[in-house]
Design an enzyme around this catalytic site. Structure first.
Site, PDB file in Angstrom:
ATOM      1  N   HIS A   1       0.873  -0.354 -10.128  1.00 43.34           N
ATOM      2  CA  HIS A   1      -0.009  -1.228  -9.349  1.00 43.34           C
ATOM      3  C   HIS A   1      -0.361  -2.488 -10.154  1.00 43.34           C
ATOM      4  O   HIS A   1      -1.524  -2.879 -10.242  1.00 43.34           O
ATOM      5  CB  HIS A   1      -1.290  -0.474  -8.970  1.00 43.34           C
ATOM      6  N   GLN A   2       0.662  -3.121 -10.696  1.00 43.55           N
ATOM      7  CA  GLN A   2       0.431  -4.279 -11.555  1.00 43.55           C
ATOM      8  C   GLN A   2       0.846  -5.590 -10.904  1.00 43.55           C
ATOM      9  O   GLN A   2       0.839  -6.641 -11.556  1.00 43.55           O
ATOM     10  CB  GLN A   2       1.185  -4.103 -12.886  1.00 43.55           C
TER      11      GLN A   2
ATOM     12  N   ARG B 163       0.845  -1.186   0.000  1.00 45.56           N
ATOM     13  CA  ARG B 163       0.000   0.000   0.000  1.00 45.56           C
ATOM     14  C   ARG B 163       0.883   1.239   0.000  1.00 45.56           C
ATOM     15  O   ARG B 163       1.871   1.302   0.737  1.00 45.56           O
ATOM     16  CB  ARG B 163      -0.927   0.017   1.231  1.00 45.56           C
TER      17      ARG B 163
ATOM     18  N   GLU C 192      -0.851   7.622  -6.208  1.00 45.24           N
ATOM     19  CA  GLU C 192      -1.183   6.768  -7.350  1.00 45.24           C
ATOM     20  C   GLU C 192      -2.638   6.846  -7.794  1.00 45.24           C
ATOM     21  O   GLU C 192      -2.958   6.471  -8.924  1.00 45.24           O
ATOM     22  CB  GLU C 192      -0.856   5.307  -7.026  1.00 45.24           C
TER      23      GLU C 192
END
Length: 330
Positions: A295-296, A234, A263
């Site tokens: 965020h992959q 996170r 993000e």
């Protein structure tokens, strides 16, 4: 049950459509727009909505969902810190999530980030495309016989610990709840000891009040000089401005981030034709030893299949009045 699916990407629809034939009681309508206070009223006539970790499921959204008659919020992710659980409980809206989909997917991405940032793969790729085969600026270090510090040893942290062990690293960990399955090769230590002795620190803990800005000026000062930091958990675990100060002070050998505080506006979006004003993300990208992805970590075929199946199973459990353990409470 009719479900309104927010923030639909092509891969989301593909993965859910592959599963939906097994659930004849469920009908899904897909929207490209994300869930937010202004879009929540679109859910009128739907019993459930499906949202993601980047959706706004806060207080105002919950008000609008309640007015629309929604009874179930399906989070197609593990995280739920973007959900106002108090409002949900007050309105009798059930919130369900996907606590585990493919821990190996995220852990493998964490190691990929660590390796790429360490060996400057992102720089090497660009150099070679320009026919520059020199090695300047590409120095890395061995992971073999170095110390990996895993912060959080749930399913993803445990998978990362096993990967680090496979690289021949000494593995230490910090967690309030120790994982007995790892005791054979992982040594649990205090957070201060982990920070002081780890060559690679990988974050795998949830974002809560007591972990918010866990990595800050004070904890960075306790780290070894030349440490590699990876965060696939996170963004709020790391205080970005303090991280930038640490990078400028040459505290870090490399940094790999799949999540970061700023993000929300960026994640899964194409902003290539925009100027990112006042952007901490742009500042991070300016450093040659920083590797950022969007965020992959979860983004594998296996993980998407597991997410869609568990989300639809959650919907069916709600329909039948069953409890699965995937319910989220305040």
């Amino acid at each position: 049950m009719k479900i309104l699916f927010f923030d639909t990407k092509s891969y989301d629809k593909d993965s859910f459509e592959k599963q939906i034939s097994k659930y004849p009681e469920i009908e899904i309508d897909y929207l490209k727009t994300d869930l937010a206070p202004k879009t929540a009223p679109l859910a009128k006539g739907y019993e459930a909505v499906c949202a993601f970790v980047s959706s706004d499921v806060g207080s105002a959204t919950m008000d609008a969902l309640h007015e629309a008659g929604v009874k179930l919020v399906l989070m197609r992710c593990a995280g739920f810190n973007n959900v106002d659980l108090e409002k949900a409980e007050a309105y009798g809206i059930k919130v369900m999530r996907v606590p585990g989909y493919s821990p190996e997917a995220v852990a493998e991405h964490a190691m990929a980030l660590a390796l790429a940032a360490n060996r400057r793969i992102h720089k090497a790729y660009v150099k070679v495309r320009e026919n520059d085969f020199s090695l300047g600026g590409l120095m890395g270090m061995n992971f073999y016989e170095k110390t990996a510090g895993i912060v959080g040893t749930g399913k993803i942290g445990a998978a990362m610990a096993r990967i680090c062990r496979g690289f021949g690293m000494k593995v230490i960990a910090y967690d309030v709840y120790e994982n007995p399955d790892l005791k054979e090769f992982v040594t649990y230590v205090s957070l201060d000891e982990l920070l002081a002795t780890s060559d690679l620190i990988s974050l795998h803990c949830p974002l809560m009040d007591n972990t918010y800005h866990l990595i800050n000026k004070d904890t960075i000062a306790k780290m070894k000089d030349g440490v590699i930091l990876v965060n696939t958990s996170r963004g709020g675990l790391v205080k970005t401005n303090d991280l930038i100060e640490g990078i400028r002070a040459r505290k870090f050998y490399a940094v790999g981030l799949d999540v970061y505080e700023e993000e929300t506006k960026n994640v899964f979006e194409d902003r290539s034709d925009e100027i990112l004003e006042h952007s901490t993300t742009a500042r991070l990208l300016s450093f040659p030893n920083v590797m950022i992805t969007s965020h992959q970590g979860f983004f594998t075929e296996e993980a998407l299949a597991a997410i869609s199946q568990t989300t639809l199973d959650n919907a069916m459990a709600f329909l039948r009045g069953e409890t699965t353990g995937n319910e989220v409470h305040k």
